[in-house]
Design an enzyme around this catalytic site. Structure first.
Site, PDB file in Angstrom:
ATOM      1  N   ASN A   9       1.225  -0.937   0.035  1.00 37.59           N
ATOM      2  CA  ASN A   9      -0.082  -0.065  -0.028  1.00 37.59           C
ATOM      3  C   ASN A   9       0.721   1.399   0.490  1.00 37.59           C
ATOM      4  O   ASN A   9       0.877   1.580   1.099  1.00 37.59           O
ATOM      5  CB  ASN A   9      -0.414  -0.258   1.031  1.00 37.59           C
ATOM      6  CG  ASN A   9      -1.894   1.485   1.776  1.00 37.59           C
ATOM      7  OD1 ASN A   9      -1.713   2.174   0.824  1.00 37.59           O
ATOM      8  ND2 ASN A   9      -2.732   1.560   1.982  1.00 37.59           N
ATOM      9  N   ARG A  93      -2.763  -2.115  -3.972  1.00 38.88           N
ATOM     10  CA  ARG A  93      -3.981  -1.078  -3.211  1.00 38.88           C
ATOM     11  C   ARG A  93      -3.676   0.008  -4.946  1.00 38.88           C
ATOM     12  O   ARG A  93      -2.677   0.572  -4.494  1.00 38.88           O
ATOM     13  CB  ARG A  93      -4.086  -0.898  -1.991  1.00 38.88           C
ATOM     14  CG  ARG A  93      -4.718   0.272  -1.739  1.00 38.88           C
ATOM     15  CD  ARG A  93      -5.210   1.129  -0.176  1.00 38.88           C
ATOM     16  NE  ARG A  93      -5.936   1.498  -0.145  1.00 38.88           N
ATOM     17  CZ  ARG A  93      -6.547   1.567   1.313  1.00 38.88           C
ATOM     18  NH1 ARG A  93      -5.572   1.780   2.168  1.00 38.88           N
ATOM     19  NH2 ARG A  93      -7.594   2.428   1.575  1.00 38.88           N
ATOM     20  N   HIS A 182     -12.513   3.676  -0.710  1.00 37.70           N
ATOM     21  CA  HIS A 182     -12.532   2.570   0.258  1.00 37.70           C
ATOM     22  C   HIS A 182     -12.858   1.531  -0.040  1.00 37.70           C
ATOM     23  O   HIS A 182     -13.646   1.307   1.580  1.00 37.70           O
ATOM     24  CB  HIS A 182     -13.070   3.832   1.715  1.00 37.70           C
ATOM     25  CG  HIS A 182     -12.805   4.630   2.761  1.00 37.70           C
ATOM     26  ND1 HIS A 182     -12.487   5.590   3.078  1.00 37.70           N
ATOM     27  CD2 HIS A 182     -11.074   4.688   2.945  1.00 37.70           C
ATOM     28  CE1 HIS A 182     -11.621   6.432   3.307  1.00 37.70           C
ATOM     29  NE2 HIS A 182     -10.611   5.885   3.094  1.00 37.70           N
ATOM     30  N   HIS A 209     -15.904   4.415   7.884  1.00 37.10           N
ATOM     31  CA  HIS A 209     -14.888   4.066   7.904  1.00 37.10           C
ATOM     32  C   HIS A 209     -14.577   5.406   8.535  1.00 37.10           C
ATOM     33  O   HIS A 209     -14.351   6.753   7.859  1.00 37.10           O
ATOM     34  CB  HIS A 209     -14.289   3.893   6.230  1.00 37.10           C
ATOM     35  CG  HIS A 209     -13.436   3.614   6.087  1.00 37.10           C
ATOM     36  ND1 HIS A 209     -12.331   2.200   6.185  1.00 37.10           N
ATOM     37  CD2 HIS A 209     -12.338   4.463   6.055  1.00 37.10           C
ATOM     38  CE1 HIS A 209     -11.290   2.304   6.216  1.00 37.10           C
ATOM     39  NE2 HIS A 209     -11.453   3.496   5.638  1.00 37.10           N
ATOM     40  N   ASN A 212      -7.694   8.643   9.366  1.00 33.15           N
ATOM     41  CA  ASN A 212      -7.251   9.919   8.990  1.00 33.15           C
ATOM     42  C   ASN A 212      -8.954  10.158   7.790  1.00 33.15           C
ATOM     43  O   ASN A 212      -9.003  11.285   7.869  1.00 33.15           O
ATOM     44  CB  ASN A 212      -6.043   9.861   8.703  1.00 33.15           C
ATOM     45  CG  ASN A 212      -5.584  10.355   9.908  1.00 33.15           C
ATOM     46  OD1 ASN A 212      -5.756  10.934  10.118  1.00 33.15           O
ATOM     47  ND2 ASN A 212      -4.468   9.450  10.212  1.00 33.15           N
ATOM     48  N   GLY A 213      -8.491   9.200   6.681  1.00 34.01           N
ATOM     49  CA  GLY A 213      -9.510   9.774   5.152  1.00 34.01           C
ATOM     50  C   GLY A 213     -10.977   9.127   5.778  1.00 34.01           C
ATOM     51  O   GLY A 213     -10.951   7.883   7.060  1.00 34.01           O
ATOM     52  N   ARG A 242      -8.830  16.547   4.858  1.00 37.69           N
ATOM     53  CA  ARG A 242      -9.747  17.384   4.594  1.00 37.69           C
ATOM     54  C   ARG A 242     -10.759  17.758   4.716  1.00 37.69           C
ATOM     55  O   ARG A 242     -11.514  17.380   5.906  1.00 37.69           O
ATOM     56  CB  ARG A 242      -9.628  16.328   3.252  1.00 37.69           C
ATOM     57  CG  ARG A 242      -8.405  15.436   3.049  1.00 37.69           C
ATOM     58  CD  ARG A 242      -8.705  14.070   2.409  1.00 37.69           C
ATOM     59  NE  ARG A 242      -7.836  12.758   2.950  1.00 37.69           N
ATOM     60  CZ  ARG A 242      -7.994  11.648   2.303  1.00 37.69           C
ATOM     61  NH1 ARG A 242      -9.160  11.761   1.744  1.00 37.69           N
ATOM     62  NH2 ARG A 242      -6.852  11.002   2.791  1.00 37.69           N
ATOM     63  N   ASP A 284      -5.044  14.342  14.546  1.00 39.64           N
ATOM     64  CA  ASP A 284      -5.137  13.503  15.407  1.00 39.64           C
ATOM     65  C   ASP A 284      -6.420  12.822  16.583  1.00 39.64           C
ATOM     66  O   ASP A 284      -6.550  14.318  17.788  1.00 39.64           O
ATOM     67  CB  ASP A 284      -4.144  12.734  16.085  1.00 39.64           C
ATOM     68  CG  ASP A 284      -3.973  11.313  16.835  1.00 39.64           C
ATOM     69  OD1 ASP A 284      -5.121  11.315  17.154  1.00 39.64           O
ATOM     70  OD2 ASP A 284      -2.817  10.687  15.817  1.00 39.64           O
ATOM     71  N   ILE A 330     -10.941   5.589  13.857  1.00 47.31           N
ATOM     72  CA  ILE A 330     -11.943   6.804  14.652  1.00 47.31           C
ATOM     73  C   ILE A 330     -13.069   5.159  15.342  1.00 47.31           C
ATOM     74  O   ILE A 330     -13.864   5.289  16.368  1.00 47.31           O
ATOM     75  CB  ILE A 330     -11.740   7.453  14.196  1.00 47.31           C
ATOM     76  CG1 ILE A 330     -11.219   8.786  14.301  1.00 47.31           C
ATOM     77  CG2 ILE A 330     -13.117   8.629  15.415  1.00 47.31           C
ATOM     78  CD1 ILE A 330     -11.108   9.790  13.247  1.00 47.31           C
ATOM     79  N   GLY A 331     -13.270   4.672  14.323  1.00 52.31           N
ATOM     80  CA  GLY A 331     -14.866   3.871  14.135  1.00 52.31           C
ATOM     81  C   GLY A 331     -14.330   2.901  15.073  1.00 52.31           C
ATOM     82  O   GLY A 331     -15.267   2.091  15.665  1.00 52.31           O
ATOM     83  N   GLU A 383      -8.399  -4.308   5.112  1.00 54.33           N
ATOM     84  CA  GLU A 383      -8.363  -3.786   3.426  1.00 54.33           C
ATOM     85  C   GLU A 383      -7.025  -5.058   3.136  1.00 54.33           C
ATOM     86  O   GLU A 383      -7.247  -5.212   1.798  1.00 54.33           O
ATOM     87  CB  GLU A 383      -7.564  -2.409   3.191  1.00 54.33           C
ATOM     88  CG  GLU A 383      -8.900  -1.762   3.702  1.00 54.33           C
ATOM     89  CD  GLU A 383      -8.778  -0.419   4.075  1.00 54.33           C
ATOM     90  OE1 GLU A 383      -8.209  -0.012   5.512  1.00 54.33           O
ATOM     91  OE2 GLU A 383      -8.808   0.890   3.372  1.00 54.33           O
TER      92      GLU A 383
HETATM   93  P1  ADP Z   1      -5.894   5.975   7.830  1.00 55.35           P
HETATM   94  O1  ADP Z   1      -5.634   4.438   7.363  1.00 55.35           O
HETATM   95  O2  ADP Z   1      -6.634   6.740   6.958  1.00 55.35           O
HETATM   96  O3  ADP Z   1      -4.498   6.375   7.435  1.00 55.35           O
HETATM   97  P2  ADP Z   1      -6.229   5.243  10.332  1.00 55.35           P
HETATM   98  O4  ADP Z   1      -7.552   4.330  10.080  1.00 55.35           O
HETATM   99  O5  ADP Z   1      -5.545   4.438  10.598  1.00 55.35           O
HETATM  100  O6  ADP Z   1      -6.501   6.293   8.856  1.00 55.35           O
HETATM  101  O7  ADP Z   1      -7.540   5.882  11.637  1.00 55.35           O
HETATM  102  C1  ADP Z   1      -6.416   6.972  12.045  1.00 55.35           C
HETATM  103  C2  ADP Z   1      -7.373   7.705  12.619  1.00 55.35           C
HETATM  104  O8  ADP Z   1      -7.571   7.367  14.131  1.00 55.35           O
HETATM  105  C3  ADP Z   1      -6.577   8.974  13.796  1.00 55.35           C
HETATM  106  O9  ADP Z   1      -7.439  10.315  13.859  1.00 55.35           O
HETATM  107  C4  ADP Z   1      -6.414   8.768  15.141  1.00 55.35           C
HETATM  108  O10 ADP Z   1      -6.515   9.496  15.894  1.00 55.35           O
HETATM  109  C5  ADP Z   1      -8.033   7.548  15.017  1.00 55.35           C
HETATM  110  N1  ADP Z   1      -7.666   6.978  16.422  1.00 55.35           N
HETATM  111  C6  ADP Z   1      -6.914   5.805  16.774  1.00 55.35           C
HETATM  112  N2  ADP Z   1      -6.692   5.096  17.297  1.00 55.35           N
HETATM  113  C7  ADP Z   1      -8.034   5.643  17.983  1.00 55.35           C
HETATM  114  C8  ADP Z   1      -7.878   5.555  20.133  1.00 55.35           C
HETATM  115  N3  ADP Z   1      -7.883   4.964  20.728  1.00 55.35           N
HETATM  116  N4  ADP Z   1      -9.172   6.786  20.349  1.00 55.35           N
HETATM  117  C9  ADP Z   1      -9.508   7.564  19.215  1.00 55.35           C
HETATM  118  N5  ADP Z   1      -9.240   7.688  17.984  1.00 55.35           N
HETATM  119  C10 ADP Z   1      -8.677   6.860  17.466  1.00 55.35           C
END
Ligand code: ADP
Length: 409
Positions: A9, A93, A182, A209, A212-213, A242, A284, A330-331, A383
């Protein structure tokens, strides 16, 4: 011997990898890691499937050859950790498949040319997806490569959900339409949903989903019918940096009255906005929760309110909602965001069990009450596994096609 599958990726400044071994019924993760800080301060890390740290080291910065150097380093490390076993396939990816790709494809010279023709649809990401394919074709010429698209899952959405209200020709001739992203994450959720909730799998599910995105999608009987992301991965929810959806008139105003050029506007919309822009503190979510600055709260409230609005909008598209699924960083981890989204959806019959919501687990789980009219789940996405499955599948399919082709007499 079991086959090895490498999943790549690649982004502008990082290359993430996962190594899987063929297994039953699914490929099994052996190692994952990344080189980040490419072009600046390349840093290599690797972990075992259980999360044990196996490597953490700086690599020498090597200007324009950095992607090449990062891939060589990853391959060397893997070779040392697999006793030199050969790779059966490498899966990539790829962010944008345009209208051309609606399923994974085995890479050929023609496919690379077609991917290059699609670069204008995702100029910030697509070139970084293609570079490693070229490099690996040179480094490992005998290993088949497969491209898996983030847009493919959404390819069969009804036309009305793919169009913008531009003159119709723009969609037909220029490909300016809503693609959605996604897709590998949504595809994974759709694949596990039947085991989690048969009613939702046969019915109407909204998936959020949130990483970060961030995007959301409406699934009818596990098929994608609408998504919050559109032509690019900028539309829909606000994200780490974004904007999410914004009046196109704002962009005209930035150009015509603030005299910003395309690069400046791109930077503003992709890198300086969203949670970071609103809070002025961080992209974050963990840092925003930890802050007592009112603007951190404003950014989180904005994020939550847009998720709830989009959930309701997608429920209209589905004409109802049986399940709501939270996934990604986050989810999966943020019980506060989940709680606040569900509170705003109370009128839809969503009732969260707050103690279930506060629990932690790496497994799919129900977090709504038995009375809730909408079942709410946390489902960790995967993924990389989806790419590993597709990559093996593509190679097996091609092998069986060859086997079925009669040898000329
Ligand atoms: P991507 O793959 O899009 O880069 P991720 O799916 O890894 O992103 O998600 C990153 C986000 O998840 C960040 O905003 C981070 O703060 C949030 N995150 C990770 N762990 C936690 C947690 N324990 N509580 C709240 N948010 C979290």
């Amino acid at each position: 011997m079991k086959q090895l599958i490498l999943v790549i990726n690649a982004g502008s400044s990082s290359i993430k990898f996962s190594l899987f071994e063929q297994g039953e019924p699914d490929p099994v993760l052996l190692y994952k890691g990344q080189v980040e800080g490419i072009y600046v301060e390349p840093y290599f890390t690797a972990k075992s499937a259980d999360g044990d740290k196996l490597a953490a080291e700086n690599l020498p910065a090597d200007g324009p050859k950095s992607h090449d150097q990062a891939l060589r380093h990853i391959l060397k490390w893997l070779e040392n950790h697999t006793a030199g076993r050969k790779l059966a396939v490498i899966g990539h990816r790829v962010v944008h498949g345009g209208r051309r790709f609606s399923r994974p494809e085995l890479v050929t010279h023609e496919i690379i040319s077609e991917l290059e023709a699609l670069v204008p649809l995702a100029p910030l990401h697509a070139p970084h997806n293609i570079t490693p394919i070229r490099i690996l074709a040179e480094l490992l010429p005998g290993v088949p490569q497969v491209v898996c698209f983030d847009t493919a899952f959404h390819a069969n959405q009804p036309e009305i959900n793919q169009l913008y209200a531009l003159p119709y020709d723009f969609s037909q001739r220029e490909g300016i339409r809503r693609y959605g992203f996604h897709g590998l994450s949504y595809e994974y959720i759709a694949a596990v949903l039947p085991e989690i909730d048969a009613r939702a799998a046969a019915g109407r599910t909204v998936v959020a989903h949130l990483g970060n995105g961030a995007s959301m999608a409406a699934l009818s009987a596990c098929h994608g019918v609408a998504s919050t992301m559109g032509f690019t991965a900028l539309e829909g929810l606000p994200m780490g940096t974004r904007t999410g959806s914004i009046d196109a008139g704002v962009v005209l105003h930035l150009m015509n009255h603030l005299h910003m050029d395309a690069k400046g506007i791109e930077d503003l919309l992709y890198k300086k906005s969203g949670l970071l822009g609103l809070s002025g503190i961080s992209s974050d979510m963990r840092e925003l929760h930890a802050s007592d600055d009112p603007r951190a709260k404003l950014a989180v409230d904005y994020f939550v309110s847009k998720i709830a609005r989009e959930a309701a909008s997608l429920a209209v598209t589905l004409q109802g909602i049986d399940a709501l699924v939270f996934t990604a960083g986050i989810g999966e981890n943020d019980d506060i965001v989940r709680r606040d989204v569900c509170r705003q959806l109370g009128w839809l019959g969503v009732e969260l069990d707050e103690s279930l919501n506060a629990q932690r687990s790496g497994q799919p789980r129900l977090i709504s009450t038995p009375q809730s009219q909408v079942a709410v789940y946390v489902v960790p996405t995967n993924e990389e596994l989806m790419i590993a499955r597709h990559s093996l599948g593509c190679v097996d399919e091609t092998a069986s096609q060859y086997a079925a082709t009669p040898t000329p007499a």
